[in-house]
Design a protein around this motif. Structure first.
Motif, short mmCIF file in Angstrom:
data_model
loop_
_atom_site.label_atom_id
_atom_site.label_comp_id
_atom_site.label_asym_id
_atom_site.label_seq_id
_atom_site.Cartn_x
_atom_site.Cartn_y
_atom_site.Cartn_z
N LEU A 5 7.65 4.62 -4.00
CA LEU A 5 7.16 3.25 -3.94
C LEU A 5 6.05 2.97 -4.95
N ARG A 11 10.03 -1.01 -8.81
CA ARG A 11 9.73 -2.41 -9.12
C ARG A 11 10.64 -2.90 -10.23
N SER A 14 10.33 -9.13 -9.77
CA SER A 14 9.06 -9.67 -9.28
C SER A 14 9.20 -11.15 -9.00
N VAL A 93 13.19 -12.13 -2.07
CA VAL A 93 12.33 -11.14 -2.74
C VAL A 93 11.07 -10.88 -1.91
N VAL A 96 12.07 -8.66 1.18
CA VAL A 96 12.35 -7.24 0.97
C VAL A 96 11.12 -6.50 0.44
N ASN A 97 10.17 -7.21 -0.15
CA ASN A 97 8.99 -6.54 -0.69
C ASN A 97 8.06 -6.00 0.40
N ALA A 99 7.30 -3.60 2.95
CA ALA A 99 7.82 -2.31 3.41
C ALA A 99 7.84 -2.23 4.93
N ARG A 282 15.64 -1.11 6.47
CA ARG A 282 14.55 -0.72 5.57
C ARG A 282 14.46 0.81 5.44
N SER A 289 15.30 0.38 -5.30
CA SER A 289 14.36 -0.52 -5.95
C SER A 289 14.38 -1.89 -5.27
N ASN A 290 13.27 -2.63 -5.40
CA ASN A 290 13.18 -3.91 -4.71
C ASN A 290 14.18 -4.92 -5.27
N GLN A 293 17.40 -4.05 -3.59
CA GLN A 293 17.31 -4.47 -2.20
C GLN A 293 17.54 -5.97 -2.06
#
Length: 319
Positions: A5, A11, A14, A93, A96-97, A99, A282, A289-290, A293
């Motif tokens: 992470l 990442r 964004s 976004v 999912v960011n 955690a 999760r 990666s985000n 995801q």
């Protein structure tokens, strides 16, 4: 060694990139997600015809065969949406960011929408996440464990008035058990039941007969010995006994506890299953990666039918 992470590989997307997109670009992204087989070209959801007219002024399509008019979100979990496509993508976004999950209040502030909008949208995304877990079968080494959530009883101020909250007579009756079945190196499944032993029928439905099950010494799991090779560990003595452990199941509960205590603060009983399935998703995708995801959730959302539970949720409450 650096945690995943914390690495750049985690990442890949964004919010800055999303909000730099035009609404037309976000719209094309949703078309690609809805119809990946035809490279984003519309396919009629009613008759399956791939030949359509494009009504550009309204961002709708009309089927040549049955004349049905539809949009890119028609018949999906995002049907009747009012948010722009950029805001929808940004919401995914943001979601999912987190955690350990994201509260609806934070989503409402980040997107400048009402709390009600953020609450329903978040639950629709959880419903889309759960779509991946349908009809899942676990094999190999499967760890099974249960943990109890809800039914908190506030202790009395005076010590003399306090009761033993471990006794059933002193509970609220709202306590529920979340049971997770987790395949080592694979996927997981979670269920909400009254007691641990009530999950045995779910184990029969979702765990292969050749699998090896690891569980603790809870009496609810005694019935598993009749159908599987079961290894047990007594947690009051040790966490691992000759290779038998439920550490990956405990990792799942650690995430779910942190979601409850640190992010959402309270999870109402009727919605516990949704948060349990979110935590399972999760955990399964914790090394993805985000950006990937976000696309996984968006793809599931575009493949999900209109939600029977969350469509017009607040209108039903008002009525």
């Amino acid at each position: 060694m650096q945690h995943f992470l914390l690495s750049a590989a985690a990442r890949t997307l964004s919010l800055k990139q999303v909000f730099r997109m035009s609404d037309a670009e976000a719209y094309e992204t949703f078309c690609q997600l809805r119809w990946p087989e035809t490279d984003g070209e519309a396919v009629c959801p009613r008759c399956g015809c791939a030949e359509t007219y494009n009504i550009t002024s309204r961002r709708r399509f009309k089927c040549v065969a049955c004349h049905h008019q539809f949009s890119v979100t028609s018949g999906t979990i995002f049907a009747s949406r009012k948010l722009t496509f950029v805001d929808l993508l940004a919401a995914i976004v943001i979601f999912v960011n987190g955690a350990k999950g994201v509260s609806a209040l934070q989503v409402s502030r980040d997107l400048d929408v009402q709390y009600k909008t953020a609450f329903v949208l978040s639950h629709k995304l959880r419903e889309a996440m759960a779509l991946e877990q349908q009809n899942r079968r676990l094999d190999g080494v499967v760890e099974i464990d249960g943990a109890y959530f809800g039914g908190y009883v506030k202790p009395e101020n005076e010590k003399a008035d306090r009761k033993d909250r471990r006794l059933a007579m002193n509970r609220t009756g709202k306590r529920q058990c979340v049971v997770v079945m987790r395949e080592r190196g694979g996927k997981s499944l979670s269920f909400v039941v009254r007691n641990e032993g009530d999950a045995v029928p779910m184990v029969r439905d979702h765990v292969g007969t050749l699998a090896t099950i690891h569980a603790d010494e809870g009496t609810g799991w005694d019935a598993l010995h009749a159908g599987w090779n079961v290894h047990r560990v007594n947690h009051s003595v040790q966490f691992m006994d000759e290779g038998a452990c439920t550490n990956q199941a405990e990792s799942y509960f650690s995430r779910l506890r942190r979601m409850e205590i640190g992010t959402h603060h309270h999870i109402a009983g009727p919605y516990l299953y949704a948060y349990a399935q979110e935590a399972s998703w999760r955990e399964d995708n914790r090394r993805v990666s985000n950006g990937s995801q976000a696309m996984l959730v968006a793809e599931s959302a575009m493949a999900s039918p209109v939600s029977r539970k969350w469509a017009a949720y607040w209108q039903r409450k008002a009525g």
